[in-house]
Design an enzyme around this catalytic site. Sequence first.
Site, PDB file in Angstrom:
ATOM      1  N   CYS A 134       5.267   0.722   4.177  1.00  0.00           N
ATOM      2  CA  CYS A 134       6.484  -0.082   4.070  1.00  0.00           C
ATOM      3  C   CYS A 134       6.132  -1.578   3.964  1.00  0.00           C
ATOM      4  O   CYS A 134       5.643  -2.005   2.934  1.00  0.00           O
ATOM      5  CB  CYS A 134       7.452   0.221   5.210  1.00  0.00           C
ATOM      6  SG  CYS A 134       9.138  -0.354   4.903  1.00  0.00           S
ATOM      7  N   HIS A 160       7.934   5.991   5.149  1.00  0.00           N
ATOM      8  CA  HIS A 160       7.281   6.115   6.453  1.00  0.00           C
ATOM      9  C   HIS A 160       6.764   7.535   6.643  1.00  0.00           C
ATOM     10  O   HIS A 160       7.507   8.418   7.073  1.00  0.00           O
ATOM     11  CB  HIS A 160       8.264   5.748   7.577  1.00  0.00           C
ATOM     12  CG  HIS A 160       8.504   4.279   7.677  1.00  0.00           C
ATOM     13  ND1 HIS A 160       7.697   3.452   8.424  1.00  0.00           N
ATOM     14  CD2 HIS A 160       9.420   3.491   7.096  1.00  0.00           C
ATOM     15  CE1 HIS A 160       8.134   2.208   8.308  1.00  0.00           C
ATOM     16  NE2 HIS A 160       9.173   2.199   7.500  1.00  0.00           N
ATOM     17  N   GLU A 219       4.923   8.611   8.903  1.00  0.00           N
ATOM     18  CA  GLU A 219       4.727   8.901  10.325  1.00  0.00           C
ATOM     19  C   GLU A 219       5.961   9.449  11.031  1.00  0.00           C
ATOM     20  O   GLU A 219       5.869   9.903  12.175  1.00  0.00           O
ATOM     21  CB  GLU A 219       4.231   7.635  11.053  1.00  0.00           C
ATOM     22  CG  GLU A 219       5.260   6.534  11.209  1.00  0.00           C
ATOM     23  CD  GLU A 219       5.419   5.608  10.015  1.00  0.00           C
ATOM     24  OE1 GLU A 219       6.004   4.528  10.193  1.00  0.00           O
ATOM     25  OE2 GLU A 219       4.964   5.958   8.905  1.00  0.00           O
TER      26      GLU A 219
END
Length: 184
Positions: free
Chosen positions: A75, A163, A165
């Site tokens: 990001c 993202h 994660e």
Amino acid sequence: MSEPRIAVIDNHGQFTHLEGRALRDAGVDAEILDNDTPPAEIDADGIVLSGGPSMDRIGRTEEYLDLGVPVLGVCLGHQAIAELLGGRVESGEYGGYADVDVTIAADGDPLVGSLAPGVRTWASHADEVAEVPEGFTVTAESDVCGVEAMSDADRGLYGVQWHPEVSHTERGQEVFENFVEICR
């Protein structure tokens, strides 16, 4: 062969701790460091530049790009790589977080190629890469953003707008596992 050590540079994003955890889940030693850490103090085989709120708060990110180890920008980290190396970042048409269907544009890419033909991601597009720097290839795109991911494999520099994660992103752990392989 010992597992690589990866430093996660904290750009004050809300998901930085999840990036560290994803890397530890991939079996590597991952340390979260503030983005004002002197580059000489970083002992790592790879670097993840976390997301964060603002390009004004990326600390010493530019110096980390010169450490000679692979770098993955997530990001804001992705946007910082682009801007610092001569690309262009602009405000996106879609702010806030949303599900985004991403098409993999380079199925041979070492970071995102294994996700081909596409993947559902969780991303913010308040800002986004509008033009990649010289030497980079667009490796993923969507109907929201033309540069969802980029790579310069020769220099070991990679970025994703989304993202990987967070649990909302499909196959996000695979992105981190691919990055670990790059760092080997």
